[in-house]
Motif scaffolding. Structure first.
Motif: not given
Length: 296
Positions: A147-154, A156-162, A233-242
Protein backbone atom coordinates in the motif's frame (compact mmCIF):
# COMPACT_ATOMS: atom_id res chain seq x y z
CA UNK A 1 26.97 -11.11 37.28
CA UNK A 2 26.70 -13.72 34.57
CA UNK A 3 28.31 -12.90 31.25
CA UNK A 4 27.17 -14.39 27.96
CA UNK A 5 29.39 -16.41 25.66
CA UNK A 6 29.49 -13.44 23.30
CA UNK A 7 30.76 -11.13 26.03
CA UNK A 8 33.50 -13.61 26.96
CA UNK A 9 34.39 -14.05 23.28
CA UNK A 10 35.09 -10.33 22.95
CA UNK A 11 38.05 -10.58 25.35
CA UNK A 12 39.42 -14.01 24.41
CA UNK A 13 42.50 -14.45 22.18
CA UNK A 14 41.77 -16.06 18.77
CA UNK A 15 42.84 -19.58 19.75
CA UNK A 16 40.66 -19.59 22.88
CA UNK A 17 37.84 -17.86 21.02
CA UNK A 18 37.79 -20.69 18.46
CA UNK A 19 37.55 -23.28 21.25
CA UNK A 20 35.01 -21.38 23.39
CA UNK A 21 31.75 -23.24 24.19
CA UNK A 22 29.65 -20.95 22.01
CA UNK A 23 31.84 -21.43 18.94
CA UNK A 24 31.97 -25.18 19.50
CA UNK A 25 28.20 -25.30 19.58
CA UNK A 26 28.01 -23.19 16.42
CA UNK A 27 30.52 -25.38 14.56
CA UNK A 28 28.53 -28.48 15.46
CA UNK A 29 25.44 -26.94 13.85
CA UNK A 30 26.05 -28.17 10.30
CA UNK A 31 23.26 -26.13 8.72
CA UNK A 32 24.58 -22.95 10.38
CA UNK A 33 28.09 -23.64 9.05
CA UNK A 34 26.63 -24.25 5.59
CA UNK A 35 24.63 -21.03 5.85
CA UNK A 36 27.67 -19.02 6.89
CA UNK A 37 29.72 -20.44 4.02
CA UNK A 38 26.92 -19.75 1.53
CA UNK A 39 26.46 -16.15 2.74
CA UNK A 40 30.19 -15.40 2.54
CA UNK A 41 30.45 -16.99 -0.92
CA UNK A 42 27.34 -15.21 -2.20
CA UNK A 43 28.49 -11.84 -0.85
CA UNK A 44 31.97 -12.18 -2.32
CA UNK A 45 30.52 -13.27 -5.66
CA UNK A 46 28.18 -10.28 -5.79
CA UNK A 47 30.88 -7.81 -4.73
CA UNK A 48 33.80 -9.10 -6.81
CA UNK A 49 32.12 -11.15 -9.55
CA UNK A 50 30.85 -8.31 -11.80
CA UNK A 51 34.40 -6.96 -12.12
CA UNK A 52 35.64 -10.34 -13.41
CA UNK A 53 32.99 -10.95 -16.06
CA UNK A 54 33.48 -9.92 -19.70
CA UNK A 55 29.94 -8.50 -19.85
CA UNK A 56 28.18 -5.87 -17.77
CA UNK A 57 24.61 -6.19 -16.60
CA UNK A 58 23.49 -3.55 -19.14
CA UNK A 59 25.42 -4.85 -22.17
CA UNK A 60 23.00 -5.92 -24.92
CA UNK A 61 24.03 -8.62 -27.39
CA UNK A 62 20.95 -8.73 -29.60
CA UNK A 63 22.36 -11.62 -31.65
CA UNK A 64 22.55 -13.78 -28.51
CA UNK A 65 18.95 -13.40 -27.32
CA UNK A 66 17.72 -16.37 -25.24
CA UNK A 67 21.13 -18.06 -25.31
CA UNK A 68 20.96 -21.35 -23.40
CA UNK A 69 22.90 -21.71 -20.13
CA UNK A 70 26.27 -23.48 -20.19
CA UNK A 71 26.44 -23.54 -24.00
CA UNK A 72 28.49 -20.47 -24.89
CA UNK A 73 30.27 -17.38 -23.60
CA UNK A 74 27.20 -16.44 -21.54
CA UNK A 75 27.55 -18.94 -18.70
CA UNK A 76 23.97 -18.72 -17.41
CA UNK A 77 22.45 -17.71 -20.73
CA UNK A 78 20.85 -14.42 -21.76
CA UNK A 79 17.49 -12.68 -21.44
CA UNK A 80 15.11 -11.42 -24.17
CA UNK A 81 17.37 -8.41 -24.82
CA UNK A 82 20.55 -10.47 -24.98
CA UNK A 83 21.82 -9.33 -21.56
CA UNK A 84 24.06 -11.72 -19.64
CA UNK A 85 22.08 -13.45 -16.87
CA UNK A 86 25.10 -14.06 -14.63
CA UNK A 87 26.13 -10.39 -14.74
CA UNK A 88 22.58 -9.29 -13.95
CA UNK A 89 22.22 -11.91 -11.21
CA UNK A 90 25.37 -10.70 -9.43
CA UNK A 91 24.46 -7.03 -9.77
CA UNK A 92 20.96 -7.85 -8.55
CA UNK A 93 22.57 -9.62 -5.60
CA UNK A 94 24.37 -6.41 -4.69
CA UNK A 95 21.05 -4.57 -4.60
CA UNK A 96 19.10 -7.28 -2.76
CA UNK A 97 21.83 -7.89 -0.15
CA UNK A 98 22.35 -4.15 0.34
CA UNK A 99 18.61 -3.70 0.88
CA UNK A 100 18.60 -6.63 3.32
CA UNK A 101 21.49 -5.41 5.45
CA UNK A 102 20.46 -1.74 5.36
CA UNK A 103 16.85 -2.47 6.29
CA UNK A 104 18.06 -4.76 9.07
CA UNK A 105 20.28 -2.07 10.61
CA UNK A 106 17.52 0.54 10.58
CA UNK A 107 14.93 -1.91 11.93
CA UNK A 108 17.30 -3.06 14.67
CA UNK A 109 18.04 0.52 15.70
CA UNK A 110 14.34 1.37 15.98
CA UNK A 111 13.38 -1.88 17.69
CA UNK A 112 16.26 -1.78 20.18
CA UNK A 113 15.55 1.80 21.22
CA UNK A 114 11.81 1.24 21.70
CA UNK A 115 12.26 -2.13 23.41
CA UNK A 116 14.98 -0.77 25.68
CA UNK A 117 12.91 2.19 26.85
CA UNK A 118 9.71 0.13 27.22
CA UNK A 119 11.44 -2.62 29.17
CA UNK A 120 13.38 -0.29 31.46
CA UNK A 121 10.66 2.19 32.41
CA UNK A 122 7.65 -0.18 32.22
CA UNK A 123 4.64 1.59 33.80
CA UNK A 124 2.74 4.04 31.60
CA UNK A 125 5.65 4.65 29.23
CA UNK A 126 6.34 0.97 28.67
CA UNK A 127 2.65 0.12 28.30
CA UNK A 128 2.09 2.91 25.77
CA UNK A 129 5.10 1.88 23.69
CA UNK A 130 4.20 -1.81 23.69
CA UNK A 131 0.58 -1.10 22.78
CA UNK A 132 1.93 0.90 19.83
CA UNK A 133 4.05 -2.12 18.90
CA UNK A 134 0.98 -4.37 19.16
CA UNK A 135 -1.00 -1.98 16.96
CA UNK A 136 1.72 -2.07 14.31
CA UNK A 137 1.80 -5.87 14.45
CA UNK A 138 -1.94 -5.94 13.68
CA UNK A 139 -1.26 -4.77 10.13
CA UNK A 140 -0.09 -7.54 7.76
CA UNK A 141 3.36 -6.30 6.73
CA UNK A 142 3.07 -7.34 3.08
CA UNK A 143 -0.16 -5.41 2.53
CA UNK A 144 1.24 -2.41 4.38
CA UNK A 145 4.38 -2.56 2.25
CA UNK A 146 2.41 -2.76 -0.99
CA UNK A 147 0.00 0.00 0.00
CA UNK A 148 2.75 2.45 0.91
CA UNK A 149 5.07 1.53 -1.98
CA UNK A 150 2.22 2.13 -4.45
CA UNK A 151 2.01 5.74 -3.25
CA UNK A 152 5.69 6.70 -3.48
CA UNK A 153 8.38 6.78 -6.13
CA UNK A 154 10.17 3.42 -5.80
CA UNK A 155 13.93 3.53 -5.25
CA UNK A 156 16.50 1.56 -3.29
CA UNK A 157 16.42 4.08 -0.42
CA UNK A 158 12.61 4.15 -0.21
CA UNK A 159 12.37 0.35 -0.30
CA UNK A 160 14.94 0.09 2.53
CA UNK A 161 12.98 2.56 4.68
CA UNK A 162 9.65 0.85 3.94
CA UNK A 163 10.95 -2.61 4.84
CA UNK A 164 12.63 -1.33 8.01
CA UNK A 165 9.44 0.52 9.02
CA UNK A 166 7.46 -2.73 8.88
CA UNK A 167 9.97 -5.13 10.48
CA UNK A 168 11.18 -3.55 13.75
CA UNK A 169 8.25 -4.63 15.93
CA UNK A 170 9.43 -8.19 16.60
CA UNK A 171 12.83 -6.83 17.61
CA UNK A 172 11.20 -4.41 20.05
CA UNK A 173 9.26 -7.22 21.69
CA UNK A 174 12.38 -9.39 22.06
CA UNK A 175 14.43 -6.53 23.54
CA UNK A 176 11.63 -5.43 25.87
CA UNK A 177 11.26 -8.94 27.30
CA UNK A 178 15.02 -9.27 27.80
CA UNK A 179 15.37 -5.89 29.51
CA UNK A 180 12.43 -6.56 31.85
CA UNK A 181 14.10 -9.80 32.95
CA UNK A 182 17.61 -8.35 33.27
CA UNK A 183 16.70 -5.23 35.24
CA UNK A 184 15.87 -7.36 38.28
CA UNK A 185 19.27 -9.11 38.25
CA UNK A 186 21.92 -8.38 40.87
CA UNK A 187 24.28 -6.46 38.57
CA UNK A 188 21.50 -4.08 37.51
CA UNK A 189 20.39 -3.53 41.09
CA UNK A 190 24.01 -2.90 42.09
CA UNK A 191 24.31 -0.22 39.39
CA UNK A 192 21.17 1.45 40.71
CA UNK A 193 22.48 1.40 44.27
CA UNK A 194 25.74 3.03 43.15
CA UNK A 195 23.72 5.89 41.66
CA UNK A 196 24.33 5.13 37.96
CA UNK A 197 22.21 7.16 35.55
CA UNK A 198 19.36 5.57 33.67
CA UNK A 199 21.18 5.88 30.33
CA UNK A 200 24.28 4.17 31.76
CA UNK A 201 22.23 1.32 33.21
CA UNK A 202 20.37 0.83 29.94
CA UNK A 203 23.28 1.06 27.51
CA UNK A 204 26.22 -0.14 29.63
CA UNK A 205 24.64 -2.76 31.88
CA UNK A 206 21.42 -4.11 30.38
CA UNK A 207 21.83 -3.87 26.59
CA UNK A 208 25.21 -5.73 26.39
CA UNK A 209 23.71 -8.64 28.34
CA UNK A 210 20.77 -8.82 25.93
CA UNK A 211 22.98 -8.91 22.84
CA UNK A 212 22.62 -12.65 22.11
CA UNK A 213 18.90 -12.65 21.14
CA UNK A 214 19.44 -9.32 19.35
CA UNK A 215 22.09 -10.87 17.10
CA UNK A 216 19.80 -13.80 16.33
CA UNK A 217 16.96 -11.40 15.51
CA UNK A 218 19.30 -9.41 13.24
CA UNK A 219 20.19 -12.43 11.09
CA UNK A 220 16.55 -13.40 10.73
CA UNK A 221 15.70 -9.79 9.92
CA UNK A 222 18.12 -9.79 6.98
CA UNK A 223 16.36 -12.86 5.56
CA UNK A 224 12.98 -11.18 6.00
CA UNK A 225 14.19 -7.99 4.30
CA UNK A 226 15.60 -9.86 1.28
CA UNK A 227 12.37 -11.80 0.91
CA UNK A 228 10.25 -8.65 1.31
CA UNK A 229 12.24 -6.79 -1.35
CA UNK A 230 11.90 -9.77 -3.67
CA UNK A 231 8.16 -10.06 -3.51
CA UNK A 232 7.36 -6.36 -3.72
CA UNK A 233 9.74 -6.08 -6.70
CA UNK A 234 8.12 -9.17 -8.20
CA UNK A 235 4.73 -7.43 -7.91
CA UNK A 236 6.13 -4.34 -9.63
CA UNK A 237 6.24 -1.96 -6.65
CA UNK A 238 9.91 -2.38 -5.71
CA UNK A 239 13.22 -1.84 -7.49
CA UNK A 240 12.44 -0.75 -11.04
CA UNK A 241 14.24 -1.88 -14.22
CA UNK A 242 16.80 -1.39 -15.62
CA UNK A 243 18.26 -1.61 -12.09
CA UNK A 244 18.29 -5.37 -11.47
CA UNK A 245 17.14 -7.11 -8.31
CA UNK A 246 16.30 -10.74 -7.79
CA UNK A 247 12.64 -9.84 -7.43
CA UNK A 248 12.27 -7.86 -10.64
CA UNK A 249 14.29 -10.51 -12.53
CA UNK A 250 11.60 -12.99 -11.51
CA UNK A 251 8.89 -10.55 -12.55
CA UNK A 252 10.48 -10.12 -15.98
CA UNK A 253 10.70 -13.90 -16.41
CA UNK A 254 6.96 -14.54 -15.99
CA UNK A 255 6.25 -14.46 -19.71
CA UNK A 256 9.02 -16.96 -20.52
CA UNK A 257 8.49 -19.71 -17.94
CA UNK A 258 7.96 -22.35 -20.63
CA UNK A 259 10.21 -21.03 -23.41
CA UNK A 260 13.14 -19.81 -21.27
CA UNK A 261 12.75 -21.21 -17.73
CA UNK A 262 16.33 -20.36 -16.74
CA UNK A 263 15.31 -16.70 -16.55
CA UNK A 264 13.29 -17.56 -13.41
CA UNK A 265 15.29 -20.53 -12.11
CA UNK A 266 18.55 -18.70 -11.36
CA UNK A 267 17.16 -15.69 -9.45
CA UNK A 268 14.81 -18.08 -7.64
CA UNK A 269 17.79 -20.19 -6.54
CA UNK A 270 19.64 -17.05 -5.40
CA UNK A 271 16.69 -15.86 -3.27
CA UNK A 272 16.19 -19.32 -1.77
CA UNK A 273 19.88 -19.74 -0.98
CA UNK A 274 20.21 -16.30 0.64
CA UNK A 275 17.05 -16.52 2.75
CA UNK A 276 17.57 -20.10 3.94
CA UNK A 277 21.24 -19.44 4.70
CA UNK A 278 20.42 -16.48 6.95
CA UNK A 279 17.74 -18.57 8.66
CA UNK A 280 20.23 -21.40 9.23
CA UNK A 281 22.77 -18.95 10.69
CA UNK A 282 20.08 -17.50 12.96
CA UNK A 283 19.20 -20.98 14.24
CA UNK A 284 22.86 -21.78 14.82
CA UNK A 285 23.50 -18.53 16.68
CA UNK A 286 20.42 -19.10 18.83
CA UNK A 287 21.81 -22.46 19.95
CA UNK A 288 25.39 -21.22 20.31
CA UNK A 289 24.54 -18.17 22.39
CA UNK A 290 21.99 -19.91 24.61
CA UNK A 291 23.69 -20.48 28.00
CA UNK A 292 21.24 -23.29 28.71
CA UNK A 293 22.77 -25.32 25.88
CA UNK A 294 25.47 -27.41 27.56
CA UNK A 295 26.82 -29.49 24.73
CA UNK A 296 30.26 -31.11 25.26
Amino acid sequence: MSVSDLDRAAVLPPERLWNSPGFRRFRRHKLAVFGTTAIVALTLACVIGPWLLPYTDTYIDIRARFALPFTGPHILGTDPLGRDILARLLMAGRISLAVGFSAMMIAMAIGICIGLVAGFYEGLVGAALMRFVDAMLCFPSIFLLLAISALIQPSVASIVILIAATSWMEVARVVEAQIRALKTREFAQAAVSFGASHSRIMFRELLPNAIAPIIVAATLNVAHAILAESYISFLGFGIQPPTPSWGNMLESAQSYLTSAPWLAIFPGIAITLAVTSFNFVGDGLRDALDPRMDLP
